[in-house]
Design a protein around this motif. Sequence first.
Motif, PDB file in Angstrom:
ATOM      1  N   ILE A  67       0.858  -1.189   0.000  1.00 56.61           N
ATOM      2  CA  ILE A  67       0.000   0.000   0.000  1.00 56.61           C
ATOM      3  C   ILE A  67       0.892   1.236   0.000  1.00 56.61           C
ATOM      4  O   ILE A  67       1.839   1.334   0.794  1.00 56.61           O
ATOM      5  N   ASN A  68       0.545   2.192  -0.884  1.00 60.91           N
ATOM      6  CA  ASN A  68       1.306   3.432  -0.993  1.00 60.91           C
ATOM      7  C   ASN A  68       0.351   4.602  -1.138  1.00 60.91           C
ATOM      8  O   ASN A  68      -0.742   4.477  -1.721  1.00 60.91           O
ATOM      9  N   GLY A  69       0.731   5.723  -0.601  1.00 63.89           N
ATOM     10  CA  GLY A  69      -0.045   6.941  -0.755  1.00 63.89           C
ATOM     11  C   GLY A  69       0.804   8.011  -1.417  1.00 63.89           C
ATOM     12  O   GLY A  69       2.038   7.971  -1.360  1.00 63.89           O
ATOM     13  N   SER A  70       0.138   8.979  -2.046  1.00 65.25           N
ATOM     14  CA  SER A  70       0.879  10.061  -2.707  1.00 65.25           C
ATOM     15  C   SER A  70       0.076  11.354  -2.654  1.00 65.25           C
ATOM     16  O   SER A  70      -1.162  11.344  -2.549  1.00 65.25           O
ATOM     17  N   PHE A  71       0.807  12.444  -2.727  1.00 63.92           N
ATOM     18  CA  PHE A  71       0.200  13.779  -2.788  1.00 63.92           C
ATOM     19  C   PHE A  71       0.968  14.583  -3.817  1.00 63.92           C
ATOM     20  O   PHE A  71       2.198  14.497  -3.882  1.00 63.92           O
ATOM     21  N   ASN A  72       0.241  15.358  -4.617  1.00 61.83           N
ATOM     22  CA  ASN A  72       0.933  16.183  -5.605  1.00 61.83           C
ATOM     23  C   ASN A  72       0.310  17.571  -5.681  1.00 61.83           C
ATOM     24  O   ASN A  72      -0.895  17.746  -5.446  1.00 61.83           O
ATOM     25  N   LEU A  73       1.154  18.550  -5.968  1.00 63.62           N
ATOM     26  CA  LEU A  73       0.722  19.932  -6.180  1.00 63.62           C
ATOM     27  C   LEU A  73       1.502  20.457  -7.367  1.00 63.62           C
ATOM     28  O   LEU A  73       2.735  20.496  -7.340  1.00 63.62           O
ATOM     29  N   ASN A  74       0.782  20.850  -8.443  1.00 62.86           N
ATOM     30  CA  ASN A  74       1.425  21.304  -9.678  1.00 62.86           C
ATOM     31  C   ASN A  74       0.987  22.726 -10.006  1.00 62.86           C
ATOM     32  O   ASN A  74      -0.185  23.095  -9.864  1.00 62.86           O
ATOM     33  N   TYR A  75       1.956  23.490 -10.473  1.00 63.87           N
ATOM     34  CA  TYR A  75       1.664  24.845 -10.936  1.00 63.87           C
ATOM     35  C   TYR A  75       2.142  24.976 -12.375  1.00 63.87           C
ATOM     36  O   TYR A  75       3.283  24.625 -12.697  1.00 63.87           O
ATOM     37  N   ASN A  76       1.267  25.474 -13.240  1.00 60.20           N
ATOM     38  CA  ASN A  76       1.598  25.652 -14.653  1.00 60.20           C
ATOM     39  C   ASN A  76       1.806  27.132 -14.933  1.00 60.20           C
ATOM     40  O   ASN A  76       0.838  27.889 -15.123  1.00 60.20           O
ATOM     41  N   PRO A  77       3.053  27.614 -14.974  1.00 64.48           N
ATOM     42  CA  PRO A  77       3.283  29.042 -15.307  1.00 64.48           C
ATOM     43  C   PRO A  77       2.762  29.397 -16.686  1.00 64.48           C
ATOM     44  O   PRO A  77       2.292  30.510 -16.929  1.00 64.48           O
ATOM     45  N   SER A  78       2.877  28.434 -17.593  1.00 64.43           N
ATOM     46  CA  SER A  78       2.383  28.672 -18.947  1.00 64.43           C
ATOM     47  C   SER A  78       1.577  27.455 -19.369  1.00 64.43           C
ATOM     48  O   SER A  78       2.129  26.366 -19.530  1.00 64.43           O
ATOM     49  N   ILE A  79       0.272  27.658 -19.507  1.00 63.75           N
ATOM     50  CA  ILE A  79      -0.606  26.537 -19.832  1.00 63.75           C
ATOM     51  C   ILE A  79      -0.373  26.108 -21.271  1.00 63.75           C
ATOM     52  O   ILE A  79      -0.278  26.953 -22.173  1.00 63.75           O
ATOM     53  N   PRO A  80      -0.262  24.826 -21.530  1.00 65.34           N
ATOM     54  CA  PRO A  80      -0.022  24.363 -22.914  1.00 65.34           C
ATOM     55  C   PRO A  80      -1.143  24.794 -23.863  1.00 65.34           C
ATOM     56  O   PRO A  80      -2.310  24.897 -23.484  1.00 65.34           O
ATOM     57  N   VAL A  81      -0.753  25.014 -25.109  1.00 66.25           N
ATOM     58  CA  VAL A  81      -1.698  25.428 -26.156  1.00 66.25           C
ATOM     59  C   VAL A  81      -1.999  24.244 -27.049  1.00 66.25           C
ATOM     60  O   VAL A  81      -1.085  23.509 -27.455  1.00 66.25           O
ATOM     61  N   VAL A  82      -3.273  24.071 -27.382  1.00 67.87           N
ATOM     62  CA  VAL A  82      -3.718  23.026 -28.295  1.00 67.87           C
ATOM     63  C   VAL A  82      -4.324  23.719 -29.522  1.00 67.87           C
ATOM     64  O   VAL A  82      -5.132  24.650 -29.390  1.00 67.87           O
ATOM     65  N   PHE A  83      -3.950  23.280 -30.706  1.00 65.74           N
ATOM     66  CA  PHE A  83      -4.456  23.885 -31.939  1.00 65.74           C
ATOM     67  C   PHE A  83      -5.634  23.078 -32.474  1.00 65.74           C
ATOM     68  O   PHE A  83      -5.541  21.859 -32.639  1.00 65.74           O
ATOM     69  N   LEU A  84      -6.757  23.828 -32.799  1.00 65.64           N
ATOM     70  CA  LEU A  84      -7.968  23.218 -33.340  1.00 65.64           C
ATOM     71  C   LEU A  84      -8.181  23.735 -34.762  1.00 65.64           C
ATOM     72  O   LEU A  84      -7.795  24.877 -35.090  1.00 65.64           O
ATOM     73  N   PRO A  85      -8.782  22.925 -35.624  1.00 61.73           N
ATOM     74  CA  PRO A  85      -9.046  23.411 -36.994  1.00 61.73           C
ATOM     75  C   PRO A  85     -10.097  24.538 -36.987  1.00 61.73           C
ATOM     76  O   PRO A  85     -11.100  24.451 -36.290  1.00 61.73           O
ATOM     77  N   ASN A  86      -9.811  25.571 -37.756  1.00 60.39           N
ATOM     78  CA  ASN A  86     -10.744  26.720 -37.859  1.00 60.39           C
ATOM     79  C   ASN A  86     -11.800  26.406 -38.913  1.00 60.39           C
ATOM     80  O   ASN A  86     -11.823  26.954 -40.010  1.00 60.39           O
ATOM     81  N   GLU A  87     -12.694  25.475 -38.538  1.00 58.91           N
ATOM     82  CA  GLU A  87     -13.737  25.022 -39.450  1.00 58.91           C
ATOM     83  C   GLU A  87     -15.041  24.927 -38.676  1.00 58.91           C
ATOM     84  O   GLU A  87     -15.046  24.765 -37.439  1.00 58.91           O
TER      85      GLU A  87
END
Length: 450
Positions: A67-87
């Motif tokens: 049995i294992n436990g975990s805790f995480n805290l993440n900060y994104n200074p720059s959120i990733p960009v996803v490209f979508l088709p302009n249609e």
Amino acid sequence: MKNYLFVLIAFLLFGANVSAQEVLQLNLQETISYALENNVDAKNAKLELMIAEATVKEETSKGLPQINGSFNLNYNPSIPVVFLPNEPPFGDPNIDSDVIPARFGVSYQSGLSATASQMIFDGSFFVGLRAAKTLRELTQYDEIKTQNDVIENVKKAFFGVLVNQERIKLAEANLTRIDSLLDETKALNEAGFTEKIEVSRIQVQRNNTYTQVERSKTAYEISKQLLKIQMGLPKEYDIEITETLAELNPQSELEELMSMEGMYRVEVSQLEKNIELVGLDLKNNTVQYMPSIDFNANYQRSGAANSFSNLYQSRNWFSSSLLGVTMTIPIFDGLAKSARIQKNRVQLQQLENQMAFLDDNIALEIYEAKTNLRNDLHILEVQRENMDLAQEVYDISKIKYNEGVGSNLEVVEADAALIEAEINYLAALYDGLVSKVNLEKALGILQIAK
């Protein structure tokens, strides 16, 4: 007054040195018992057994839930960009491009999770558990073998101290005898009955005898230091042995040793356990062709927000869980398991050959030890008789010299022959004692021998 102060200071310093070195009075059994508790090799053997016990617990733990436990805290200074088709239907005619950049994600993320796994079936686990227990048993035999080695070394060192004690006694008796002869010869020379060369001749013999006394004392101190090292005794302690060679080596015990056939040797048990370990390794490599099955469970809580102040609000947290069974099926490993199995089979053949050789070697060792002891006892008897004869020759030479019918040279030569006979006797005595210990070892009775 100055001389008095010097004597007083010397006495105080000498007394302080003596009191600082405590003297232990020990017999052979007490010496062996102390060594088994304090010798470095004996202590390490006990520690090795503790390691083996821990190894068994380690292997057992692999079959228990993990049995294992975990805790995480993440900060994104720059959120990733996803490209979508302009249609259509999501296109934006106001953007002069065929794609639309979109940011997916938030600035802060955090999570808590617990995972559990339980082995359901793994052939290697059961083999490994048995191998760990076998290793513990082998370690126990290794400890016995180490104890036997410690007992052997302690007994030889102990006998060395006793022999050197006898050597000092004989050397001092020789010195007393030659001093008496020297005084008599000096008196005769002063009275005009002997020449100066006769005094010089005895003086040379006296100096040689005195050197022998000093060498005996040095050998005695060295043998005590060796015994202390074998015992693990701190250097600030001194040793006084409370037994004699005659008490430790009665004739009945020697005759019993010569008639014994031997007991089960620990070396055989060690080799048997090594064979068992290789067999378990072979079995472990074989069962790795079988699949392994594990149960897995996971539960987690996750939260996210664009600001840290909102991150741990309950409305932003969600739960998820997972239950599953995993079966791992070995398919092809480049014939690695096959090669390990082949190696194990060859190792087993080697160990079986060693077992046959060990049986023959033990029988030869017993025969050789008995033969050496028999020869050493015979040589000891011859040297004892030779010493008695040398003493008789000296006594006769001394009587003849005192009565004026013998020469001074005859007495000196007889004294030198007597000293040589005593040295040869002591050497034969020590050889016999060492052969006795070697026979006890060959018979496998060092642990119970007195």
